[in-house]
Design a protein around this motif. Structure first.
Motif, PDB file in Angstrom:
ATOM      1  N   TYR A  18       1.235  -1.144  -0.025  1.00 15.62           N
ATOM      2  CA  TYR A  18      -0.128  -0.219  -0.300  1.00 15.62           C
ATOM      3  C   TYR A  18       0.714   1.193   0.035  1.00 15.62           C
ATOM      4  CZ  TYR A  18      -2.821   4.179   2.604  1.00 15.62           C
ATOM      5  OH  TYR A  18      -3.454   5.425   2.908  1.00 15.62           O
ATOM      6  N   ARG A  19       1.756   1.212   0.620  1.00 15.74           N
ATOM      7  CA  ARG A  19       3.164   2.077   0.905  1.00 15.74           C
ATOM      8  C   ARG A  19       3.544   2.770  -0.104  1.00 15.74           C
ATOM      9  NH1 ARG A  19       3.815   0.523   6.254  1.00 15.74           N
ATOM     10  NH2 ARG A  19       5.082  -1.034   5.427  1.00 15.74           N
ATOM     11  N   ARG A  22       1.352   3.770  -3.355  1.00 16.79           N
ATOM     12  CA  ARG A  22       0.633   5.584  -2.808  1.00 16.79           C
ATOM     13  C   ARG A  22       1.736   6.586  -2.948  1.00 16.79           C
ATOM     14  NH1 ARG A  22      -0.297   6.568   3.630  1.00 16.79           N
ATOM     15  NH2 ARG A  22       1.904   6.201   3.630  1.00 16.79           N
ATOM     16  N   GLU A 388      -7.053  -0.345   5.561  1.00 15.42           N
ATOM     17  CA  GLU A 388      -6.770   0.426   4.745  1.00 15.42           C
ATOM     18  C   GLU A 388      -5.499   0.031   3.857  1.00 15.42           C
ATOM     19  OE1 GLU A 388      -4.737   5.076   4.226  1.00 15.42           O
ATOM     20  OE2 GLU A 388      -5.268   4.723   6.071  1.00 15.42           O
ATOM     21  N   ASN A 389      -4.847  -1.090   4.816  1.00 14.84           N
ATOM     22  CA  ASN A 389      -4.270  -1.811   4.124  1.00 14.84           C
ATOM     23  C   ASN A 389      -4.376  -3.274   3.617  1.00 14.84           C
ATOM     24  OD1 ASN A 389      -1.811  -0.405   6.053  1.00 14.84           O
ATOM     25  ND2 ASN A 389      -1.789  -1.606   7.929  1.00 14.84           N
ATOM     26  N   GLY A 392      -5.773  -0.385   0.267  1.00 10.51           N
ATOM     27  CA  GLY A 392      -5.679   0.686  -0.175  1.00 10.51           C
ATOM     28  C   GLY A 392      -4.620   0.528  -1.241  1.00 10.51           C
ATOM     29  N   ARG A 393      -3.237  -0.435  -2.147  1.00 10.70           N
ATOM     30  CA  ARG A 393      -2.967  -0.623  -2.377  1.00 10.70           C
ATOM     31  C   ARG A 393      -3.636  -0.651  -4.028  1.00 10.70           C
ATOM     32  NH1 ARG A 393      -1.203  -5.046  -6.009  1.00 10.70           N
ATOM     33  NH2 ARG A 393       0.823  -4.596  -6.511  1.00 10.70           N
ATOM     34  N   GLN A 396      -5.003   3.284  -4.572  1.00  4.69           N
ATOM     35  CA  GLN A 396      -4.123   3.687  -5.449  1.00  4.69           C
ATOM     36  C   GLN A 396      -4.053   4.107  -6.942  1.00  4.69           C
ATOM     37  OE1 GLN A 396      -2.711   6.276  -3.667  1.00  4.69           O
ATOM     38  NE2 GLN A 396      -4.108   4.981  -1.418  1.00  4.69           N
TER      39      GLN A 396
END
Length: 420
Positions: A18-19, A22, A388-389, A392-393, A396
């Motif tokens: 996810y990070r 983002r 979100e984890n 979330g990916r 994005q």
């Protein structure tokens, strides 16, 4: 660095992905902003820069709009309390209830479980597992350790007493006389009683041979003085022994010997009495009760249980060795049977389907409440972070697609504007 396993590992992997996505989405938005500034500065040098400027400008609008939409799901954008943002934290309890209802209506109703289980071949899966059991697999090792811990933690004497009491109680309830009678009748119908009669006759012959001196002594003591003085007592004893030995040999060699026929008639009457005579049944039950109440039998029960328990411990401590032995061969044969016996497969699959439907019917609402109560018991930050984890990916990608699609739409609008 060693990757964590299980739920924590999956959560960490999802958060890292996810990070990354983002950062990619944010970098693309920044790139569009830089491209817009460059195109704005160079717009007077060539008309093509107008198209670049239109693409970058629309891409920034699309990217910012999708950033706002994605962010509003989990928190207030830029920390501003804008209405209808931070949707998930504000509606946590309703989301838990909706998710639980969805789970119940689509997975845990008896009708849905029955429909899904109709296409699951549990028997074949069990057969493949048993035919080639993973002796060194994690599941097998875990089950072995658990079984060993349970067997070792239970009180040996108390558990042995429980096993003995349960077995004894079960045997007391079973009326064994009819079963013995039926077994004897079936054995006689198939001629399987003949070896038993032969064995009894041979045992009588060996007993006679071993006690010839005793027979001589008995006849000598009961004979008169004249018979003893003339030696007729010894002759009489020899004739009796010889006659009995001849009789026993004839019973072995002649299946239709009168005494053998009488013995078979006696066995037939015994089989009939065992099945239908109340007096015989009561007698057998009395003998069975005496045997079960015998202290020696009680000790035999306890010793037998301890042997079984020790064998089970050896097996679960070394499942690979157990699988390579007779137990493993039996399990593999069972696995092969499960894979090829259609009737057995149908029976096991029917049982599994009914069991799953019963579990869904009995515990479905409880599982639904567990899911709902668990989610409602989480704090808003925990729910937000986990969702979100998890998704979330993919969200994005919406930002990236929004940036590119917005740019293409802006380019198309600029093209139409120039053409008109």
């Amino acid at each position: 660095m060693t990757r964590k396993s299980g739920i924590d590992g999956a959560t960490n992997d999802g958060a890292a992905a996810y990070r990354r996505m983002r950062r990619v989405a944010a970098a693309l938005l920044v790139a569009m902003a830089i491209l817009f500034l460059i195109a704005r500065l160079l717009a007077d040098r060539h008309p093509a820069w107008g198209f670049v400027q239109a693409f970058a400008e629309a891409a920034m609008v699309g990217g910012l709009a999708d950033w706002f939409a994605v962010t509003a799901l989990f928190r207030h954008p830029l920390g501003l309390p804008i209405p209808h943002t931070a949707i998930i934290p504000r509606n946590k309890d309703r989301i838990g209830t909706t998710l639980a209802t969805f789970l119940r209506d689509n997975f845990l109703t008896p009708a849905v479980v029955a429909r899904r289980m109709a296409h699951v071949d549990v028997a074949s899966a069990m057969g493949r597992f048993l035919a080639a059991p993973p002796a060194r697999g994690r599941l097998w090792k875990g089950a072995s350790r658990l079984a060993a811990d349970v067997l070792e933690s239970l009180d040996q004497e108390r558990l042995g007493g429980m096993v003995k009491t349960a077995l004894a109680q079960r045997l007391r309830e079973v009326n064994v006389a009819p079963m013995l009678g039926q077994a004897l009748t079936a054995a006689m119908a198939e001629g399987r009683h003949a070896p038993l009669l032969d064995g009894i006759v041979r045992w009588a012959g060996r007993t006679l041979d071993a006690n010839t001196a005793l027979i001589h002594a008995m006849i000598h003591e009961r004979s008169g003085a004249l018979m003893r003085w003339t030696g007729l007592d010894a002759t009489l004893a020899d004739k009796i022994i010889e006659g009995l030995d001849k009789l026993l040999n004839e019973m072995i060699e002649q299946p239709d010997h009168p005494l053998r026929v009488k013995a078979e008639e006696g066995l037939a009457r015994l089989a009939e009495d065992l099945q239908h005579d109340p007096v015989m049944r009561e007698r057998v039950q009395s003998v069975k009760a005496e045997i079960l109440d015998n202290p020696a039998v009680e000790q035999w029960w306890l010793g037998m249980w301890e042997q079984i328990r020790a064998g089970l411990l050896r097996m679960v401590r070394d499942p690979g060795d157990a699988i390579s032995g007779k137990l493993g061969e039996a399990l593999r044969q069972l696995g092969e049977t499960l894979q090829h016996d259609v009737m057995l497969q149908r029976t096991i699959n029917r049982f599994a389907r009914r069991a799953a439907v019963g579990i869904a019917d009995d515990y479905g609402d409880g599982i639904v409440r567990l899911v709902s109560d668990t989610i409602q018991g989480w704090d808003a930050a925990t729910v937000t972070l986990r969702l979100e984890n998890a998704v979330g990916r993919d969200l994005q990608y919406i930002r990236i697609n929004g940036t590119l699609v917005g740019g293409l739409v802006g380019l198309l609008i600029h093209l139409i504007d120039v053409a008109l």
